[in-house]
Design an enzyme around this catalytic site. Sequence first.
Site, mmCIF file in Angstrom:
data_model
loop_
_atom_site.group_PDB
_atom_site.id
_atom_site.type_symbol
_atom_site.label_atom_id
_atom_site.label_comp_id
_atom_site.label_asym_id
_atom_site.label_seq_id
_atom_site.Cartn_x
_atom_site.Cartn_y
_atom_site.Cartn_z
ATOM 1 N N ASP A 205 21.245 22.632 -9.635
ATOM 2 C CA ASP A 205 22.525 23.313 -9.791
ATOM 3 C C ASP A 205 23.412 22.586 -10.814
ATOM 4 O O ASP A 205 23.563 21.367 -10.751
ATOM 5 C CB ASP A 205 23.223 23.349 -8.421
ATOM 6 N N GLU A 251 5.971 11.814 -9.116
ATOM 7 C CA GLU A 251 5.299 11.113 -8.021
ATOM 8 C C GLU A 251 4.547 12.090 -7.116
ATOM 9 O O GLU A 251 3.546 11.725 -6.481
ATOM 10 C CB GLU A 251 6.327 10.340 -7.185
#
Length: 519
Positions: A205, A251
């Site tokens: 956002d 990751e």
Amino acid sequence: MTDRSQAGPPFGGVIYQVYPRSFRDGDGDGVGDLAGIRAGLDHLEWLGIDAVWSSPLYRSPMADFGYDVADHCDVDPVFGTLADLDGLIADAGARGIEVWLDFVPNHTSDQHRWFEAARSSREDPHRDWYVWRDPAPDGGPPNNWVRHFADEPAWTFDERTGQYYLNHFLPQQPDVNWDTPALRDAQLDVLRFWMARGVRGFRADVVHLIGQDRSYPDDPPGVERFDGRGDFHHHASTRAHLGAIRRTLDEHGAIIVGESYLEHPEALLAHVGDDAQHLSFVFHLLNAPWDATEWARRIRGVEAVFEPAGAWAAWALGNHDRPRLATRVGSEGRARVAATVQLTLRGVPCIFQGDELGLEDADVPAERVVDPGGRDGCRAPVPWAQDAGAGWPASAWLPLPPDAARRSVAAQQPDPTSTANLYRRLLALRRTHEALVVGAQRVLGADDGLPGDVLGIERTHAGATLVTLAEMAGRPAQLAATWASGWQVLLDSAGAGTSAGQAFSGTLAADTAVVLVRV
């Protein structure tokens, strides 16, 4: 699940945005919830959706309906529980659909434990997690910035500590300071928390605001009252923060698409790349007038910047902040044309819930207005059933959109002429024709035999050539004679799709689009 390693865009599928309060009500209290999203997965699977992104589900006082986050690592009870979200991830995964969440990096709720600590004392360790400044010499705000949705300062005075804090949005949404390492680490840990639970992607956002000029200069004349003034407050330091986010996402192999309402494609490109976001939303068509020449100009402008850099746009024609597609363009027929263009462009498409049903904005009377930004109309409940309540109780949190029963999921799925079935055919076409996902793109024009009122998009890959033609003037269009042979219709935006497989005549009906393949 979409293969992350494939050539082409970082995400090769189609994203579907759920605004959870309005998607589907699973417990009958008039507010959509996680049980409702789980119940709606069959519809998304039927459409052929690859990822469902939900607007915030986090604990929140709901001053901005979830974008004021009070706890990043829990679900607000209005939507359910963490176990319900785990169930959604499992149910969606069984259907080959990824679950993405809304990441709100620029601000928190003023009721977040981080901010409660920060405002407790100037010496508190969390103080620098937010943006604090002394008053101006006259005692007023530190600069002339004005917040979104109101002609009011973007600063709120805190009586307890005698300083102002920055809030680009509501006073209940204080901006955080990404230049503080501890704050940045905490935000990255939020991403890790959700990825460990199986979340495969995030929409970020107003992510362009997380890097700011920490000297906080005044806006120049003419900008301080401009509605998009927040767009001027992004800073080059954003890129470093995006790099930290990207390394964290890598990751777990998760995707991020940023929401940045920036006018110039070059500014969006600065936030995309191997050391930044995978994708950036592009709103250039969402804001465009209904005009073929203007759509062609905007598509060319984005591609001229993105394609040489190997970047991919995430094209959106609707979301929870803007009037619905059918409302903006003026009819359901034109909305079908727009969808045909969007879903055949080079890039990653994102569909806002209910646009696949051709929904229009609800008429929300003054006494039922709840949103501080005036966005209630596009957030009206999605109709599911053909009864009077369209599958919602009479106490639904907002009024239903127009003609809800006829435009409901139950009415449209069995109707081959429906807008929902058009979307389903378009998504199936993307899976069948690789050129629509990874193919090169060229915007056609007069030299290709197209009249000015027809938008043409050519996609090519591995010897295949597909073209989308869209009539955008509301009258039949006769193309050059070369179009009357050698082309076969794959899809027509009007009707039930019965023209598929037929030779193209070289004529486009008013307010229609076709997808053609060279034969």
